[in-house]
Structure formats: structure tokens, C-alpha cells
Design an enzyme around this catalytic site. Structure first.
Site, PDB file in Angstrom:
ATOM      1  N   THR A  28       0.738  -1.030  -0.081  1.00  0.00           N
ATOM      2  CA  THR A  28       0.014  -0.079   0.045  1.00  0.00           C
ATOM      3  C   THR A  28       0.762   1.037  -0.080  1.00  0.00           C
ATOM      4  OG1 THR A  28      -1.725   1.238   1.103  1.00  0.00           O
ATOM      5  CG2 THR A  28      -0.305  -0.126   2.549  1.00  0.00           C
ATOM      6  N   ASN A  78      -0.829   3.981   0.835  1.00  0.00           N
ATOM      7  CA  ASN A  78      -1.542   5.013   1.776  1.00  0.00           C
ATOM      8  C   ASN A  78      -0.990   4.586   3.262  1.00  0.00           C
ATOM      9  OD1 ASN A  78      -3.646   5.439   3.778  1.00  0.00           O
ATOM     10  ND2 ASN A  78      -5.149   5.264   2.252  1.00  0.00           N
ATOM     11  N   GLU A  89      -2.093   1.783 -10.808  1.00  0.00           N
ATOM     12  CA  GLU A  89      -3.191   2.278 -11.268  1.00  0.00           C
ATOM     13  C   GLU A  89      -4.338   1.094 -10.859  1.00  0.00           C
ATOM     14  OE1 GLU A  89      -5.238   4.466 -14.868  1.00  0.00           O
ATOM     15  OE2 GLU A  89      -3.118   4.114 -15.060  1.00  0.00           O
ATOM     16  N   ASP A 112      -7.155  -4.017  -0.685  1.00  0.00           N
ATOM     17  CA  ASP A 112      -8.165  -3.270  -1.286  1.00  0.00           C
ATOM     18  C   ASP A 112      -9.372  -3.210  -0.734  1.00  0.00           C
ATOM     19  OD1 ASP A 112      -8.092  -1.205  -3.516  1.00  0.00           O
ATOM     20  OD2 ASP A 112      -9.714  -2.399  -4.309  1.00  0.00           O
ATOM     21  N   GLY A 148     -10.074   8.252   6.117  1.00  0.00           N
ATOM     22  CA  GLY A 148     -11.037   8.034   5.342  1.00  0.00           C
ATOM     23  C   GLY A 148     -12.518   8.213   5.782  1.00  0.00           C
ATOM     24  N   TYR A 149     -13.262   7.360   5.812  1.00  0.00           N
ATOM     25  CA  TYR A 149     -14.610   7.170   5.939  1.00  0.00           C
ATOM     26  C   TYR A 149     -14.925   6.935   7.495  1.00  0.00           C
ATOM     27  CZ  TYR A 149     -15.396   7.478   0.851  1.00  0.00           C
ATOM     28  OH  TYR A 149     -15.407   7.613  -0.567  1.00  0.00           O
ATOM     29  N   LYS A 173     -10.354   0.026  17.202  1.00  0.00           N
ATOM     30  CA  LYS A 173     -10.371  -0.454  15.871  1.00  0.00           C
ATOM     31  C   LYS A 173      -9.926  -1.592  15.237  1.00  0.00           C
ATOM     32  CE  LYS A 173     -10.261   1.433  11.048  1.00  0.00           C
ATOM     33  NZ  LYS A 173      -9.822   2.514  10.098  1.00  0.00           N
ATOM     34  N   ARG A 193     -10.241  -4.857   8.242  1.00  0.00           N
ATOM     35  CA  ARG A 193      -9.031  -5.134   7.800  1.00  0.00           C
ATOM     36  C   ARG A 193      -8.573  -6.263   8.926  1.00  0.00           C
ATOM     37  NH1 ARG A 193      -7.789  -0.108   6.916  1.00  0.00           N
ATOM     38  NH2 ARG A 193      -8.041  -0.724   5.042  1.00  0.00           N
TER      39      ARG A 193
END
Ligand code: ITT
Length: 194
Positions: free
Chosen positions: A8, A10, A39, A68, A152-153, A174, A180
Site C-alpha cells: 500500500t 496509503n 493504477e 483493497d 477515510g470514512y 478499531k 482489515r
């Protein structure tokens, strides 16, 4: 000890994965800095996770692990889904994505705000084989963002109606129940049986 290169780009996801993989007894090798971002051209989480893991195996020659993830909102027919990272635009930020989501859901009543985070984890090996697992977390989308943790969300996702959002939880909280974490536990079981 089994070791994987982390695919990743991120950093928020990488932090969670390092912590979870370490706890499960895996060694994590950092993604080389000069590897270009892959991509995500597939239309499924599985396809994109495999793309990202294979790209890192090609560059490093080592086993690689990719995640992902998408947020699937029931009242929006599964959107933002596979497009979660770029929901509001190609140059989306976490904040612009959350703002778009809340806008799209402004007429959706509390009883119909259910959603799931789905994570697909793929480990690709230099011999061409791969293993794929998934983790699912059900919850509801709140009416406004709450909390400073996570990414993120997370500020608009609550596991229990009227409960804290993922961004109001500590990293440990979390990581004890996230999509995850569930996927990585399944990975440990799957690789144990390999
Ligand atoms: P890589 O492909 O480099 O791994 P990415 O940010 O594109 O990074 P994903 O496609 O897996 O990663 O994730 C899509 C988006 O979903 C991500 O940008 C976040 O906005 C959101 N997301 C992923 N995991 C999340 C989590 O645990 N909590 C909240 N939002 C999350």
C-alpha cells in the site's frame, strides 16, 4: 517467520497493517520508495488487490501483501464501493469524499443508513501463486462526522446505531474488530493451512 513487502501507498492503511501483521507474527518489509503507485484499473476489490500485490512481487522478487478496501452503502446501491478513494473527484480528499457521501444520503432516514466496509487482502508469491481473503464490517452511516482518529470514512461509520464512530475509537479498539483485522486473521488461518 513469514515476511511480506507491504504494497500500500496509503500510510494510514500501512500503519494499521504493520500493527495487525506484527501481532499475528508476520514480518513486514517496507515498500521501496521508488515503486510507482499502481493504477487500480480493475472493477473489483479482488482484481485491484491482486494487481497491487503482483506489481510489488515483480519489482522486489519477494512475497507481497496488498489490501483493497471499499465502503458499500446499501441505500446507494453499493456506492462508493470500488471507487471509494476517488468518490468525489480524481483529486479527492478524505474530507471531500465524506462531504459527498453525506450529501448523497441527506434524505436517507436513520433506519436505512446501513453500510459495510469490505477489505480484500491478497498475498502474491514469487512462484506466481496467490492467496486471497476478505473481511467485512457492518455498520451505519452517521449524519455528520465525529472523531479525530482513523482515516477515510471512519468519522461517519458507526458499528452500532448511536455508538461511537471508528474515528472516535482508539487505534487498538478499531484494530480489535475492523474489516482489515478480520481479513488479516483469515489470512493467518489460510496461510497456516497452506
Ligand atoms: P493503496 O491502493 O495504495 O493501498 P488507497 O487509499 O487507494 O491506497 P483503497 O483503494 O484500499 O486504498 O481504499 C479506498 C479508500 O477507502 C481509501 O482512500 C479510504 O478513503 C477508504 N478506506 C480504506 N480503508 C478504510 C478504513 O479502514 N477506514 C475508513 N476508510 C477507509
Amino acid at each position: 517467520m513469514t515476511s511480506f513487502v507491504l504494497a500500500t501507498a496509503n500510510e494510514h492503511k500501512a500503519t494499521e497493517m504493520r500493527s495487525l501483521l506484527g501481532r499475528l507474527g508476520f514480518e513486514v518489509v517496507e515498500r521501496p520508495e521508488d515503486v510507482p503507485e499502481v493504477e487500480e484499473t480493475e472493477d473489483s476489490l479482488e482484481g485491484n488487490a491482486l494487481l497491487k500485490a503482483r506489481a510489488l512481487v515483480e519489482v522486489t522478487g519477494c512475497a507481497a501483501i496488498a489490501d483493497d478496501t471499499g465502503l458499500f452503502v446499501d441505500s446507494l446501491d453499493g456506492a462508493p464501493g470500488v471507487l471509494s478513494a476517488r468518490y468525489s473527484s480524481e483529486r479527492a480528499t478524505y474530507e471531500s469524499n465524506v462531504a459527498k457521501l453525506l450529501h448523497e444520503m441527506k434524505e436517507v432516514p436513520d433506519s436505512k443508513r446501513s453500510a459495510s466496509f469490505r477489505t480484500v487482502i491478497c498475498v502474491a508469491f514469487p512462484d506466481g501463486s496467490s492467496t486471497m481473503v476478505e473481511g467485512l464490517l457492518r455498520g451505519t452511516i452517521t449524519r455528520s462526522p465525529r472523531g479525530e482518529n482513523g482515516f477515510g470514512y471512519d468519522p461517519v461509520f458507526a458499528v452500532e446505531h448511536d455508538g461511537p464512530t471508528l474515528a472516535e475509537m482508539t487505534a487498538e479498539e478499531k484494530n480489535s474488530m475492523s474489516h482489515r483485522a478480520i481479513a488479516l486473521l483469515a489470512l493467518a488461518q489460510s496461510l497456516g493451512a497452506r
